[in-house]
Motif scaffolding. Sequence first.
Motif, short mmCIF file in Angstrom:
data_model
loop_
_atom_site.label_atom_id
_atom_site.label_comp_id
_atom_site.label_asym_id
_atom_site.label_seq_id
_atom_site.Cartn_x
_atom_site.Cartn_y
_atom_site.Cartn_z
N CYS A 63 0.84 -1.19 0.00
CA CYS A 63 0.00 0.00 0.00
C CYS A 63 0.88 1.25 0.00
CB CYS A 63 -0.93 0.03 1.21
SG CYS A 63 -0.08 0.14 2.79
N THR A 64 0.25 2.40 -0.09
CA THR A 64 0.93 3.68 0.06
C THR A 64 0.33 4.37 1.27
OG1 THR A 64 1.31 3.85 -2.31
CG2 THR A 64 1.47 5.89 -1.04
N ARG A 70 5.37 4.47 -0.31
CA ARG A 70 5.06 3.13 -0.81
C ARG A 70 5.62 2.13 0.19
NH1 ARG A 70 2.39 -0.38 -3.38
NH2 ARG A 70 3.38 -1.81 -4.81
N CYS A 105 8.97 -0.29 -3.07
CA CYS A 105 8.65 0.07 -1.68
C CYS A 105 9.79 0.87 -1.05
CB CYS A 105 8.39 -1.18 -0.85
SG CYS A 105 6.84 -1.99 -1.28
#
Length: 139
Positions: A63-64, A70, A105
């Motif tokens: 998810c962010t 991120r 990420c």
Amino acid sequence: MEFKIIPADQIATVIPLVKIMAKDIFSDAVLLQRFKEMTTQNYECVGVYVDQQLIAVAGMWFCTRHYSGRSVEVDHVCVDNAIRNQGIGTKLMEWIQTYVKKKGCETIELNTYIENSLSQDFYSRQGFKKLGFHYLKSI
């Protein structure tokens, strides 16, 4: 030792390990239903295999977030009790870090239970910092 993402149609293979970690409080049927649903929600699960036998797992939620960019939240990390303290958890966390970096990420997050001091010590050695408390309320 081989690390690979477990395909959604094989997610049931993680249940025996997760049941140990979850102290066997959920039935196989409940866990299977939840894991099947999880595979549709930005979730991946990595398995660690030795001679094609699953010896460790870790879930990853992508998810962010406003405070961490991120991100991946690592979930239900479990190494087979018979082979703990052999460096497998460290190798698993190293693999996850490399994998999620390739996916863009910026951060890794995770939760651990308050009473699980062994995992808290492990994650501290891995470079994780305690930031807060995780709360849960059944509704």
